[in-house]
Design a protein around this motif. Structure first.
Motif, mmCIF file in Angstrom:
data_model
loop_
_atom_site.group_PDB
_atom_site.id
_atom_site.type_symbol
_atom_site.label_atom_id
_atom_site.label_comp_id
_atom_site.label_asym_id
_atom_site.label_seq_id
_atom_site.Cartn_x
_atom_site.Cartn_y
_atom_site.Cartn_z
ATOM 1 N N ASN A 90 97.663 44.946 14.962
ATOM 2 C CA ASN A 90 98.843 45.780 15.217
ATOM 3 C C ASN A 90 99.282 45.741 16.673
ATOM 4 O OD1 ASN A 90 96.311 47.356 15.479
ATOM 5 N ND2 ASN A 90 97.642 49.056 16.057
ATOM 6 N N HIS A 91 98.339 45.552 17.613
ATOM 7 C CA HIS A 91 98.703 45.501 19.024
ATOM 8 C C HIS A 91 99.427 44.210 19.383
ATOM 9 C CE1 HIS A 91 96.840 49.027 21.126
ATOM 10 N NE2 HIS A 91 96.256 49.128 19.935
ATOM 11 N N SER A 92 99.183 43.149 18.628
ATOM 12 C CA SER A 92 99.808 41.864 18.953
ATOM 13 C C SER A 92 100.909 41.486 17.980
ATOM 14 C CB SER A 92 98.741 40.760 19.007
ATOM 15 O OG SER A 92 97.928 40.772 17.859
ATOM 16 N N THR A 93 101.360 42.459 17.182
ATOM 17 C CA THR A 93 102.456 42.225 16.241
ATOM 18 C C THR A 93 103.704 42.969 16.717
ATOM 19 O OG1 THR A 93 100.937 41.996 14.366
ATOM 20 C CG2 THR A 93 103.232 42.487 13.863
ATOM 21 N N PRO A 94 104.810 42.268 16.964
ATOM 22 C CA PRO A 94 106.043 42.946 17.390
ATOM 23 C C PRO A 94 106.509 43.941 16.326
ATOM 24 C CG PRO A 94 106.218 40.567 17.680
ATOM 25 C CD PRO A 94 104.975 40.809 16.878
ATOM 26 N N ARG A 95 107.136 44.998 16.762
ATOM 27 C CA ARG A 95 107.605 46.025 15.823
ATOM 28 C C ARG A 95 108.909 45.631 15.143
ATOM 29 N NH1 ARG A 95 106.160 51.553 19.274
ATOM 30 N NH2 ARG A 95 103.919 51.142 19.427
ATOM 31 N N THR A 96 109.575 44.605 15.672
ATOM 32 C CA THR A 96 110.792 44.103 15.042
ATOM 33 C C THR A 96 110.675 42.597 14.854
ATOM 34 O OG1 THR A 96 112.013 43.556 17.065
ATOM 35 C CG2 THR A 96 112.084 45.854 16.326
ATOM 36 N N ASN A 97 111.529 42.049 14.010
ATOM 37 C CA ASN A 97 111.522 40.605 13.764
ATOM 38 C C ASN A 97 112.257 39.833 14.846
ATOM 39 O OD1 ASN A 97 110.098 40.886 11.342
ATOM 40 N ND2 ASN A 97 111.981 41.293 10.192
ATOM 41 N N LEU A 98 112.769 40.530 15.852
ATOM 42 C CA LEU A 98 113.512 39.868 16.915
ATOM 43 C C LEU A 98 112.592 39.179 17.919
ATOM 44 C CD1 LEU A 98 116.177 42.662 17.623
ATOM 45 C CD2 LEU A 98 116.424 40.619 16.186
ATOM 46 N N LEU A 172 90.687 55.121 10.603
ATOM 47 C CA LEU A 172 91.966 55.196 11.304
ATOM 48 C C LEU A 172 91.736 55.340 12.803
ATOM 49 C CD1 LEU A 172 94.076 57.527 8.980
ATOM 50 C CD2 LEU A 172 94.620 55.157 9.576
ATOM 51 N N MET A 173 92.588 54.666 13.593
ATOM 52 C CA MET A 173 92.499 54.764 15.047
ATOM 53 C C MET A 173 93.541 55.714 15.624
ATOM 54 S SD MET A 173 90.027 52.789 16.203
ATOM 55 C CE MET A 173 90.483 52.402 17.892
ATOM 56 N N GLN A 174 94.298 56.379 14.734
ATOM 57 C CA GLN A 174 95.348 57.318 15.169
ATOM 58 C C GLN A 174 96.358 56.623 16.072
ATOM 59 O OE1 GLN A 174 95.281 60.202 13.620
ATOM 60 N NE2 GLN A 174 93.307 59.705 12.728
ATOM 61 N N GLU A 175 96.794 55.439 15.667
ATOM 62 C CA GLU A 175 97.771 54.669 16.413
ATOM 63 C C GLU A 175 99.057 54.513 15.605
ATOM 64 O OE1 GLU A 175 94.743 51.760 18.935
ATOM 65 O OE2 GLU A 175 95.747 50.994 17.145
ATOM 66 N N PHE A 176 100.150 54.240 16.315
ATOM 67 C CA PHE A 176 101.432 54.044 15.647
ATOM 68 C C PHE A 176 101.376 52.803 14.755
ATOM 69 C CE2 PHE A 176 105.583 51.982 15.418
ATOM 70 C CZ PHE A 176 106.376 53.015 14.954
ATOM 71 N N GLY A 177 101.883 52.921 13.542
ATOM 72 C CA GLY A 177 102.042 51.757 12.680
ATOM 73 C C GLY A 177 100.768 51.186 12.091
ATOM 74 N N GLU A 178 99.709 51.984 12.005
ATOM 75 C CA GLU A 178 98.471 51.474 11.409
ATOM 76 C C GLU A 178 98.691 51.104 9.943
ATOM 77 O OE1 GLU A 178 94.584 53.502 12.977
ATOM 78 O OE2 GLU A 178 96.140 55.031 12.852
ATOM 79 N N TRP A 179 98.050 50.035 9.522
ATOM 80 C CA TRP A 179 98.111 49.631 8.127
ATOM 81 C C TRP A 179 96.841 50.108 7.433
ATOM 82 C CZ3 TRP A 179 96.432 44.280 6.035
ATOM 83 C CH2 TRP A 179 96.584 44.252 4.636
ATOM 84 N N VAL A 180 97.008 50.885 6.369
ATOM 85 C CA VAL A 180 95.875 51.383 5.595
ATOM 86 C C VAL A 180 95.790 50.585 4.292
ATOM 87 C CG1 VAL A 180 94.813 53.379 4.484
ATOM 88 C CG2 VAL A 180 96.154 53.688 6.581
ATOM 89 N N TYR A 181 94.664 49.934 4.100
ATOM 90 C CA TYR A 181 94.461 49.126 2.896
ATOM 91 C C TYR A 181 94.382 50.052 1.679
ATOM 92 C CZ TYR A 181 92.432 45.583 -0.201
ATOM 93 O OH TYR A 181 92.196 44.716 -1.244
ATOM 94 N N PRO A 182 95.099 49.745 0.595
ATOM 95 C CA PRO A 182 95.100 50.641 -0.586
ATOM 96 C C PRO A 182 93.739 50.680 -1.274
ATOM 97 C CG PRO A 182 96.292 48.595 -1.052
ATOM 98 C CD PRO A 182 96.002 48.581 0.412
ATOM 99 N N THR A 183 93.257 51.876 -1.543
ATOM 100 C CA THR A 183 91.914 52.030 -2.115
ATOM 101 C C THR A 183 91.816 51.426 -3.517
ATOM 102 O OG1 THR A 183 92.537 54.243 -2.874
ATOM 103 C CG2 THR A 183 91.385 54.087 -0.783
ATOM 104 N N HIS A 184 92.909 51.438 -4.269
ATOM 105 C CA HIS A 184 92.828 50.912 -5.636
ATOM 106 C C HIS A 184 92.715 49.383 -5.662
ATOM 107 C CE1 HIS A 184 97.196 50.709 -4.811
ATOM 108 N NE2 HIS A 184 97.207 49.698 -5.667
ATOM 109 N N LYS A 185 92.770 48.766 -4.471
ATOM 110 C CA LYS A 185 92.593 47.318 -4.394
ATOM 111 C C LYS A 185 91.235 46.924 -3.797
ATOM 112 C CE LYS A 185 96.412 45.527 -6.073
ATOM 113 N NZ LYS A 185 96.397 44.520 -7.165
#
Length: 382
Positions: A90-98, A172-185
């Motif tokens: 998440n730290h090295s992924t831009p928040r927009t596609n630009l 969780l790291m309590q950071e903006f935009g964290e991705w949480v893996y779905p438990t049912h998967k």
């Protein structure tokens, strides 16, 4: 099959405004040093594969120095002719596609394989398939990518799943935009030989949902340094895993700057000061907690006094914990009712010679004059 798994190297992170002998922020240099140690370990171990599960850099637009350092280290790794698979966090992924993902700069290396487009990517070798799921900004699309991962499991080869996310709320790291893996998967984990995770900064196996049981093949390698003083772990490193008939996981520590916690009980302040042991604080980050502190007493205890107790430490951080009792004024009371007195005490204790009463009296008069003017201006606005 021997694999090195490391993660969350956060190159370019800096803190504390302390420079080393090369005029580089000392904490930034600590992160470079941690990465270099792992590269040296890779040279020694000579694994079959190397994997990095995200947050190579601390920012999606890192400094020139951080990029230069990474390119130098990746060149060393590339020359070992060991396949190196790296995904975006998440730290090295831009928040927009630009913006273009920063780890794209490694695409032209011969032995480095990248995954950064917020989508599933299958990276396949003769004996193993790496199922890479980099950080996803959009949770609604993430499940489609997970389904692709499940569909591409190859039962004739070893299967390694790589993700940068939180598997369950505990991680969780309590950071903006964290991705949480779905438990049912999470059932997909059982079909993998190993699940390599990044994002959580501590090493360990992941718990099965709703139980204390751990998945035997799902691991966070943890970060290689601390990005917060709230992280008190003195153990950082990487994972060396071996996949034969069964999986073996070994955690390898690296040498990092120590963090030491010290406590001063202010109810017995002088005695507690005498008992302080600073023998383990050389070049360390020292975290001092002042406990049982009275609000009035706090005025007399200067941070500079505490820092003098640890002359060889790299830095000293002080936290004040005030005692609570019905007959004591709170710190808010002190600030509200005696700010003028506090200021005068500060001048008296830190700025003047004890015998220089004439100069103190002059400043005292000036302070009272200023506070009087402040009160008048405040009353005029009410």
């Amino acid at each position: 099959m021997k694999i090195i798994h490391f993660s969350d190297t956060h190159l370019g992170y800096n803190d504390l405004d302390i420079l080393d002998e090369n005029n580089i922020n000392q904490r930034e240099a600590d992160f470079y040093n941690a990465f270099s140690q792992i590269v040296e370990q890779i040279k020694t171990i000579q694994p079959d594969y190397i994997i990095h599960t995200g947050d190579l850099f601390h920012r999606s637009s890192p400094s020139n120095r951080a990029i230069t350092f990474a390119l130098e280290q990746f060149k060393i790794i590339d020359e070992l002719n060991i396949p190196f698979v790296i995904i975006a966090g998440n730290h090295s992924t831009p928040r927009t596609n630009l913006s273009s993902p920063i780890i794209k700069i490694f695409d032209n290396f011969k032995n480095i394989y990248t995954s950064y487009n917020q989508e599933y990517k299958k990276i396949e070798f003769e004996d193993v398939v790496f199922h890479t799921l980099p950080h996803m900004n959009d949770d609604t699309k993430a499940e489609d990518e997970i389904n692709l991962c499940e569909q591409n499991i190859d039962t004739t080869k070893k299967n390694i799943m790589m993700m940068h996310c939180s598997v369950g709320a505990w991680y969780l790291m309590q950071e903006f935009g964290e991705w949480v893996y779905p438990t049912h998967k999470e059932y997909i984990f059982e079909n993998m030989d190993y699940v390599a995770l990044g994002h959580w900064h501590g090493f360990g196996a992941v718990s099965v949902k709703g139980t204390k049981q751990k998945y035997p093949n799902v691991f966070y390698s943890g970060s290689t340094e601390r990005t917060s003083l709230n992280d008190k772990r003195n153990e950082k490193g990487f994972i060396e895993l071996d996949i034969k008939d069964e999986l073996t996981v070994e955690y390898k520590q690296i040498n990092i700057r120590a963090i030491r916690e010290k406590e001063i009980d202010c109810s017995i302040y002088e005695e507690s000061i005498e008992q302080i042991d600073n023998s383990d604080t050389k070049d360390a980050i020292v975290y001092v907690k002042l406990t049982n502190l009275k609000a009035t007493q706090s005025i007399d205890i200067q941070n500079s006094q505490i820092k003098e107790l640890f002359p060889d430490a790299m830095s000293v951080n002080i936290k004040r914990e005030f005692s609570k009792s019905s007959d004591e004024k709170t710190i808010d009371d002190i600030e509200a009712l005696s700010l003028e007195d506090y200021f005068l005490e500060h001048i008296k204790e830190d700025s003047l010679d004890a015998d220089d009463t004439k100069e103190y009296d002059r400043l005292k008069h000036k302070v009272k004059e200023l506070f009087s003017l402040y009160e008048e201006s405040t009353n005029d606005t009410v």
